[in-house]
Write a protein that holds these residues in place. Structure first.
Motif, PDB file in Angstrom:
ATOM      1  N   UNK A  98      -2.049  11.164  17.619  1.00  0.00           N
ATOM      2  CA  UNK A  98      -2.575  10.156  18.021  1.00  0.00           C
ATOM      3  C   UNK A  98      -3.910   9.728  17.215  1.00  0.00           C
ATOM      4  N   UNK A  99      -4.772  10.465  17.022  1.00  0.00           N
ATOM      5  CA  UNK A  99      -6.026  10.361  16.679  1.00  0.00           C
ATOM      6  C   UNK A  99      -5.738  10.199  15.064  1.00  0.00           C
ATOM      7  N   UNK A 100      -4.953  10.772  14.386  1.00  0.00           N
ATOM      8  CA  UNK A 100      -4.555  10.573  13.148  1.00  0.00           C
ATOM      9  C   UNK A 100      -4.108   9.184  12.821  1.00  0.00           C
ATOM     10  N   UNK A 101      -3.090   8.806  13.565  1.00  0.00           N
ATOM     11  CA  UNK A 101      -2.387   7.619  13.527  1.00  0.00           C
ATOM     12  C   UNK A 101      -3.277   6.418  13.733  1.00  0.00           C
ATOM     13  N   UNK A 102      -4.364   6.490  14.793  1.00  0.00           N
ATOM     14  CA  UNK A 102      -5.351   5.722  14.835  1.00  0.00           C
ATOM     15  C   UNK A 102      -6.223   5.358  13.666  1.00  0.00           C
ATOM     16  N   UNK A 103      -6.600   6.285  12.982  1.00  0.00           N
ATOM     17  CA  UNK A 103      -7.390   6.364  11.921  1.00  0.00           C
ATOM     18  C   UNK A 103      -6.465   5.623  10.658  1.00  0.00           C
ATOM     19  N   UNK A 104      -5.429   6.186  10.495  1.00  0.00           N
ATOM     20  CA  UNK A 104      -4.418   5.319   9.588  1.00  0.00           C
ATOM     21  C   UNK A 104      -4.470   3.718   9.962  1.00  0.00           C
ATOM     22  N   UNK A 105      -4.233   3.352  11.053  1.00  0.00           N
ATOM     23  CA  UNK A 105      -4.157   2.107  11.418  1.00  0.00           C
ATOM     24  C   UNK A 105      -5.354   1.278  11.196  1.00  0.00           C
ATOM     25  N   UNK A 106      -6.342   1.930  11.415  1.00  0.00           N
ATOM     26  CA  UNK A 106      -7.822   1.309  11.234  1.00  0.00           C
ATOM     27  C   UNK A 106      -7.716   1.045   9.682  1.00  0.00           C
ATOM     28  N   UNK A 107      -7.578   1.857   8.996  1.00  0.00           N
ATOM     29  CA  UNK A 107      -7.466   1.527   7.435  1.00  0.00           C
ATOM     30  C   UNK A 107      -6.487   0.381   7.080  1.00  0.00           C
ATOM     31  N   UNK A 108      -5.381   0.640   7.594  1.00  0.00           N
ATOM     32  CA  UNK A 108      -4.431  -0.479   7.239  1.00  0.00           C
ATOM     33  C   UNK A 108      -4.568  -1.893   7.676  1.00  0.00           C
ATOM     34  N   UNK A 109      -5.297  -1.891   9.057  1.00  0.00           N
ATOM     35  CA  UNK A 109      -5.741  -3.413   9.516  1.00  0.00           C
ATOM     36  C   UNK A 109      -6.787  -3.817   8.623  1.00  0.00           C
ATOM     37  N   UNK A 110      -7.771  -2.874   8.537  1.00  0.00           N
ATOM     38  CA  UNK A 110      -8.721  -3.460   7.709  1.00  0.00           C
ATOM     39  C   UNK A 110      -8.532  -4.213   6.394  1.00  0.00           C
TER      40      UNK A 110
END
Length: 819
Positions: free
Chosen positions: A607-619
């Motif tokens: 879950x933590x790793x997915x959130x970090x990845x999604x933050x990069x993709x969203x930005x």
């Protein structure tokens, strides 16, 4: 008379034939006279027209004939005619000196007798030089008289030194008067005989103390003698315009200084007089050389630079005391005065400042430094005040102002911080920063002025150091961040291209100051990339990262909103700032869950790793969609995709490494994570690489959904038959959907993707799924697959046929129109 009359009649007939009216006259005689005058006038005019005019005089003056060039002397004449004369003159000088020395060593003659004989020897040589000028045999060769005169002058100088310094036969005043007399005689003889006599006097005057014993009477009298002798040579050189003589005298003087430094290494108490002599020699030589007509700038600067070097070398022997500093500062003041009179000497003043900083650094590390702080204050005023006052005259004056304002203060703070309390240092540095800022403000209109950039950077440096004295050491990043923002605002205000690069320097300083936390972050990234499940344990303390890196990084990233900022360094420095910003955000994002054990990793690692990845993709997606900072958006999107592929699909995939993804079908971390990746890509610009990535991410989301339904929150474990069939069904449905969408929307790449996926599913069913079935199930599966494939092929052929028929008329119409 008859001939004249006949001539007049013939001329009259000629005039009548041209149609001219005859001259009316009352009487024939008068008519004849008038006609004769007219004819004479016509003849004179005709004669003038036939005579060529005299040539016009040439206005340009004729050059005077050049004098015949004197033939260059041959090697034979040099060796046979000139060299023996000079060697003979030198031999006479040495003979006199050695005769005196022999009488001293053997005790044959008393001091008074020796002195008188030496003086007589010099006078005899001078008299002989005057005598040979009148001899018929030597009258045409002035070199003989020159050699004798030079030898006589050198002998007299040696005699005066012997009488005053060795035997104390003369009082200082008497010796001075006699030196002046001899100097006047030497100058008169040099004016009469020319440079060779001056050269002989130069050699004799400098060698005399060596032959008689340089320290027999002490160093003080020797230096007085050398000073008077060099002054006389300078006067003669100025009078005759002999730059070579002034330069030779200066070189010989500095040679004596080096000799005395080496000879008096065991007697440092006597070196103070040498320092005074050095100061006077450098200053006087700098004045004498231009007075002789020397225009070479390097030769005119050489005495000043040599004097500064000599004084720096002497300072340790003088224990960096007040006397040593006074010598140096007086000479520095002379250099500044000469620079004010003539800009040629400005490099000498700058060299004086550089040697001063070296001398200050050497002095402040000594245990005894009582005079150095006062000297540093005097030096600051000495260089800074005229520099600031004359800064608009020349850029080098501005450089002198900056160096004088900041240099001594920074050296003192670095070498001896205990001299003052931290707030006192801060106040001084802020005052110096204000002085440098005023200089930058005065030169703000010069766009390409390097002094403007240097003054701005010096202001920032002094401001950072000054503010840092009022803050704890851990908060150095605060003044550095203020320096970044201040330099960026100043660059926008002045609009000078050179200023836009300056904010990078305090940022680099902040990175250097935060070297240890940055190193820890680098090690963390390397370990994480290699598969470390607990990178949180390697993180530096969050407050340390924020104190050291957050403020400067945020300041620089904020300044990048101006596209002019950083100039050519924008891409490399901006990339570094963005990387540091991402690392800081990564460190902060690791804090809420604080995964420090394997159990915590299993529960929340995915879950933590997915959130970090999604933050990069969203930005990245947001920046690309708004077309703001597309380079940064591309970097963030690429970083997110790389994290998704490397960590979630390969290295730490929940299929292989136990990690909780959630127990709800479809609404779990694994499915939503992959589906969000696909969504970000499907909604970007429809380029081929982006659409391929979107299609692959969609397949990953569908496969993750089947896997989660089969296994639950922990997706590890073997693949069952039902799960395998679910993969085939989902993939087949996706292939059919892509084919339908590609046919209805005309998206060729989507149709091709559907066909490729359909082909892959077909092979999977035949090679994998059918092998696990028996009997009726195998028959039904093949039957259903066959019917489905036939239906798909029929529908696709219908689409291709319709598409071909629709395109053909259009192409025919286009051809007819073009025809």
């Amino acid at each position: 008379m008859e001939q004249d009359l006949a001539r007049v009649e013939s001329r009259l007939a000629e005039i009548e034939s041209r149609g001219l009216a005859p001259i009316a006259a009352p009487e024939p005689a008068a008519a004849r006279a008038a006609l004769a005058a007219r004819i004479a006038e016509d003849d004179a005019r005709a004669l003038a027209s036939q005579t060529p005019p005299p040539p016009a005089p040439d206005p340009s003056p004729k050059p005077a004939p050049l004098p015949a060039a004197e033939p260059r002397p041959s090697l034979e004449s040099l060796i046979g005619g000139r060299l023996p004369i000079w060697i003979g003159g030198a031999a006479l000088v040495l003979a006199g000196f050695f005769l005196v020395r022999y009488s001293i060593e053997s005790g044959l003659l008393g001091p008074g007798t020796r002195t008188v004989l030496a003086a007589l020897f010099g006078l005899i040589l001078i008299a002989a030089s005057e005598a040979v000028r009148g001899f018929s045999a030597t009258r045409d060769d002035p070199r003989v008289a020159q050699a004798l005169a030079g030898a006589g002058i050198a002998s007299l100088y040696g005699t005066l030194y012997m009488a005053a310094a060795l035997y104390q036969l003369l009082s200082p005043l008497t010796a001075f008067v006699l030196v002046v007399v001899v100097t006047g005689g030497a100058m008169a003889l040099a004016l009469r005989h020319g440079p060779p006599t001056a050269a002989m006097a130069l050699v004799g005057g400098f060698v005399a103390p060596l032959l008689a014993g340089f320290d027999a009477a002490g160093i003080g009298p020797l230096l007085v003698y050398l000073a008077l002798f060099i002054a006389a040579l300078f006067g003669l050189a100025i009078r005759r315009g002999w730059g070579w003589l002034a330069l030779a005298a200066a070189v010989a003087g500095f040679g004596w200084i080096n000799f005395l430094i080496a000879a008096l290494v065991d007697r440092p108490e006597e070196l103070s007089a040498v320092g005074a002599f050095t100061m006077l020699l450098a200053a006087c030589a700098s004045v004498a050389l231009p007075a002789t007509g020397t225009r070479n700038p390097w030769l005119r600067l050489a005495p000043l630079v040599a004097g500064f070097i000599q004084l720096v070398a002497l300072a340790p022997s003088l224990e960096f005391g007040a006397l040593a500093w006074s010598f140096y500062l007086v000479l520095a003041a002379a250099a500044i005065f000469l620079s004010w009179r003539e800009p040629l000497y400005l490099p000498g003043a700058l060299a004086a400042l550089g040697f001063l900083l070296v001398l200050e650094a050497l002095a402040l590390v000594q245990p005894e430094r009582s005079a150095t702080p006062v000297a540093a204050i005097v030096a600051t005023l000495l260089f800074a005040l005229p520099g600031h006052y004359l800064a608009t005259r020349d850029a080098r004056w501005a450089g002198l102002a900056l160096g004088g304002t900041a240099g001594p203060l920074l050296i003192a703070h670095a070498a001896a911080p205990s001299l003052l309390a931290a707030p006192a240092w801060g106040v001084l540095e802020l005052l110096a920063a204000a002085a440098c800022a005023s200089l930058a403000w005065r030169r703000r209109t010069a766009a390409n002025d390097p002094v403007l950039a240097l003054a701005s950077l010096t202001t920032a440096l002094l401001g950072v150091l000054g503010l840092a004295q009022f803050l704890p050491d851990a908060w150095l990043s605060l003044p550095l961040a203020l320096a970044i923002l201040g330099l960026a605002a100043w660059a926008r205000k002045a609009e000078a291209p050179s200023l836009f690069k300056l904010p990078a320097l305090p940022f680099v300083a902040a990175l250097i100051a935060a070297g240890l936390p940055l190193l820890a972050l680098t090690e963390l990234v390397a370990a994480s990339v290699m598969g470390d499940r607990l990178p949180y344990l390697r993180l530096p303390q969050a407050d340390l990262l924020l104190r050291t890196l957050a403020l400067p990084t945020a300041a620089l990233v904020g300044s990048l909103l101006d596209p002019r900022m950083l100039g050519k360094a924008r891409r490399p420095v901006g990339s570094i700032a963005i990387v540091v910003a991402v690392l800081l955000l990564y460190a902060l994002a690791k804090q809420p869950l604080a995964i420090a054990t394997l159990e915590q990793f299993t529960a929340a690692g995915f879950l933590e790793r997915a959130l970090l990845t999604q933050a990069c993709l969203a930005a990245g997606w947001l920046l690309l969609r708004k077309n703001q900072f597309p380079s940064l958006g591309g970097v963030l999107l690429t970083l997110g995709l790389a994290r998704f592929v490397w960590f979630d699909l390969l290295l730490l995939s929940p299929v292989f490494v136990p990690q909780q993804v959630g127990g709800i079908p479809l609404l779990n971390a694994a499915v939503l994570h992959a589906a969000a990746v696909a969504a970000w890509l499907w909604t970007l610009a429809p380029t081929r690489p982006i659409r391929i990535g979107a299609a692959l991410a969609t397949l990953v989301a569908l496969l993750a959904a089947v896997r989660q339904v089969a296994h639950g929150s922990l997706m590890t474990g073997p693949v069952s038959t039902a799960e395998n069939g679910g993969y085939s069904a989902v993939l087949l449905g996706t292939a059919l959907f892509w084919l339908w969408r590609g046919i209805t929307t005309g998206a060729r790449d989507l149709r091709i993707a559907g066909l490729a996926l359909l082909t892959a599913v077909t092979f999977k069913v035949f090679l994998v799924d059918a092998a696990a079935l028996d009997g009726v199930l195998r028959i039904l599966s093949f039957l259903a697959l066959g019917i489905a494939l036939i239906g798909i092929g029929w529908a696709y052929n219908r689409f291709l046929g319709t598409h071909t028929k629709t395109a053909a008329p259009e192409s025919d119409t286009a051809v007819s129109q073009s025809a």
